[in-house]
Write an enzyme that holds these catalytic residues in place. Structure first.
Site, short mmCIF file in Angstrom:
data_model
loop_
_atom_site.label_atom_id
_atom_site.label_comp_id
_atom_site.label_asym_id
_atom_site.label_seq_id
_atom_site.Cartn_x
_atom_site.Cartn_y
_atom_site.Cartn_z
N CYS A 240 -12.83 -25.46 -6.96
CA CYS A 240 -11.51 -26.03 -7.28
C CYS A 240 -10.42 -25.19 -6.62
CB CYS A 240 -11.31 -26.11 -8.80
SG CYS A 240 -10.71 -24.64 -9.58
N GLU A 241 -9.39 -25.91 -6.14
CA GLU A 241 -8.34 -25.21 -5.38
C GLU A 241 -7.37 -24.48 -6.30
OE1 GLU A 241 -6.95 -28.62 -3.23
OE2 GLU A 241 -5.36 -29.02 -4.69
N HIS A 242 -7.50 -24.72 -7.62
CA HIS A 242 -6.55 -24.06 -8.55
C HIS A 242 -7.02 -22.67 -8.96
CE1 HIS A 242 -5.83 -28.50 -9.50
NE2 HIS A 242 -4.93 -28.10 -8.63
N HIS A 243 -8.35 -22.52 -9.17
CA HIS A 243 -8.84 -21.22 -9.63
C HIS A 243 -9.96 -20.67 -8.74
CE1 HIS A 243 -7.16 -23.08 -13.34
NE2 HIS A 243 -6.73 -21.85 -13.54
N GLN A 282 -11.52 -32.80 -7.91
CA GLN A 282 -12.49 -33.91 -8.02
C GLN A 282 -11.88 -35.25 -7.60
OE1 GLN A 282 -14.72 -33.92 -11.67
NE2 GLN A 282 -15.17 -36.10 -11.53
N HIS A 310 -16.76 -28.52 -14.71
CA HIS A 310 -15.78 -27.65 -14.07
C HIS A 310 -15.80 -26.27 -14.74
CE1 HIS A 310 -13.44 -30.77 -11.73
NE2 HIS A 310 -14.27 -31.51 -12.47
N CYS A 312 -13.75 -24.00 -14.38
CA CYS A 312 -12.39 -23.56 -14.78
C CYS A 312 -12.07 -24.06 -16.19
CB CYS A 312 -11.36 -24.02 -13.78
SG CYS A 312 -11.18 -25.79 -13.65
#
Ligand SMILES: Nc1nc2c(c(=O)[nH]1)N=C([C@H](O)[C@H](O)COP(=O)(O)OP(=O)(O)OP(=O)(O)O)CN2
Length: 349
Positions: A240-243, A282, A310, A312
């Protein structure tokens, strides 16, 4: 072993990334020994095509490969680094030219050695000068050509060679280990930065790719009512690009052929890997699988459902273990025709 001089150039995207990758892959070939790299230079484009400046360098290597075998290795590297031969002398992620191969003269349709443009290009001659001495057979011709070309509008300037991506990641991981209170020098962590750098190269293998090319289309007999083709339970892993934490699960893909056009079944899992092996979310994976398949196959409809866990959500924050996220994306018949969408969803039960 023969001594070979190559010219390399890039003027698309992360230019130095492509140049470093090309030299690294060349050096991994068991029949090639990289002897020396020139400095890196930014150069104005030579030729009539309006395009971005290049970064160029030259490499001296020794090899047991024949000129033709070396050319095949070079073409494989250019293909792997997303080189597209669209415009003659146009923009490219990477271009590798054989300048000299020992004292051999080659005059073939696909290979001319010495390269026919050497003495017309400062972007070749200046990096080459970093690798030769005055005993080199063409030394005086090279220096004379440089003196003449310096009177033209060809521009060339040395640039600092950036740290290769793998070393950047290794340094960053080393610093992260220190920052979280670890001792990067302790036994168990000594190799961790290198391992993580190699891991990112593998799990983010699509990060530098611009388009999906690993597919093959087939024609079958056209029928009046083409039926749904469904490939389900395709496993995938992404970050995931956030975490920068993993999310993984299954992808279900269906399409309705149009005009008898179908795609090789193994290519859809390859498309899923291409889309998921980069930092993403996703929703984007679901959309991109549908839109890319739609673009290359032009079917009557495409349907994609993704189910994923996920880390995260599970490892941090709300900490909801085993929670499953489902996303979907419909195009054409699956978007407009309720029965087709129902048929697809029921086939997943
Ligand atoms: N400043 C620069 N200008 C140009 C470069 C460069 O690297 N730096 N490169 C080119 C050419 O596209 C490249 O050198 C390939 O040229 P060449 O081997 O002569 O011909 P190809 O058949 O390989 O050319 P295609 O483009 O693949 O048809 C131009 N300017």
């Amino acid at each position: 072993m023969q001594t070979v001089y190559l010219s390399l150039g890039s003027n698309i995207g992360d230019k130095q990334y492509y140049l470093h990758e090309a030299v690294q892959v060349l050096g991994k070939n068991p029949q090639i020994l990289i002897e020396k790299k020139s400095k890196f230079y930014t150069t104005s484009p030579v030729g009539e095509v309006i395009q971005d400046d290049f970064i160029n360098l030259a490499v001296r290597l020794s090899t047991t490969l024949s000129p033709q075998e070396l050319l095949l290795v070079i073409h494989d590297i250019e293909t792997a680094l997303n080189r597209e031969r669209t415009i003659h002398w146009g923009p490219r992620t990477i271009d590798i030219d054989i300048l000299f191969y020992g004292d051999m003269i080659v005059n073939e349709e696909t290979l001319i050695i010495p390269h026919k443009e050497i003495f017309n290009r400062l972007f070749v001659l200046i990096p080459l000068l970093d690798l030769i001495d005055n005993k080199f057979a063409y030394f005086s011709k090279i220096t004379e050509a440089i003196d003449n070309l310096k009177k033209t509008n060809q521009e060339i300037r040395e640039v600092a060679e950036e740290m290769p991506a793998q070393q950047k990641i290794e340094k960053a991981i080393y610093d992260i280990l220190s920052a979280v209170g670890e001792n990067p020098e302790r036994e168990g962590l000594l190799e961790t930065p290198t391992r993580v750098a190699k891991m990112y190269k593998e799990i983010l293998s699509s990060q530098h790719l611009k388009k999906f090319t690993e597919y093959k289309l087939f024609e079958i007999e056209k029928t009046s009512t083409e039926q749904m083709v469904l490939i389900k339970d395709i496993p995938f892993y992404s970050m995931c690009e956030h975490h920068m934490l993993p999310f993984f699960g299954k992808v279900h893909v269906a399409y309705i052929p149009s005009d008898g056009k179908i795609i090789g079944l193994s290519k859809i899992p390859r498309l899923v890997d291409y889309v998921s092996h980069k930092l993403s979310v996703q929703e984007n994976i679901t959309r991109d699988v549908a839109e890319i398949l739609n673009e290359i196959l032009e079917p009557k409809g495409v349907a994609v459902v993704v189910e994923a866990r996920h880390m995260c959500i599970e490892m941090r924050g709300v900490r909801k273990i085993n929670s499953l996220t489902q996303t979907s994306f419909y195009l054409g018949e699956f978007d407009k025709n309720r029965d087709k969408k129902t048929e697809f969803l029921e086939s997943l039960l």
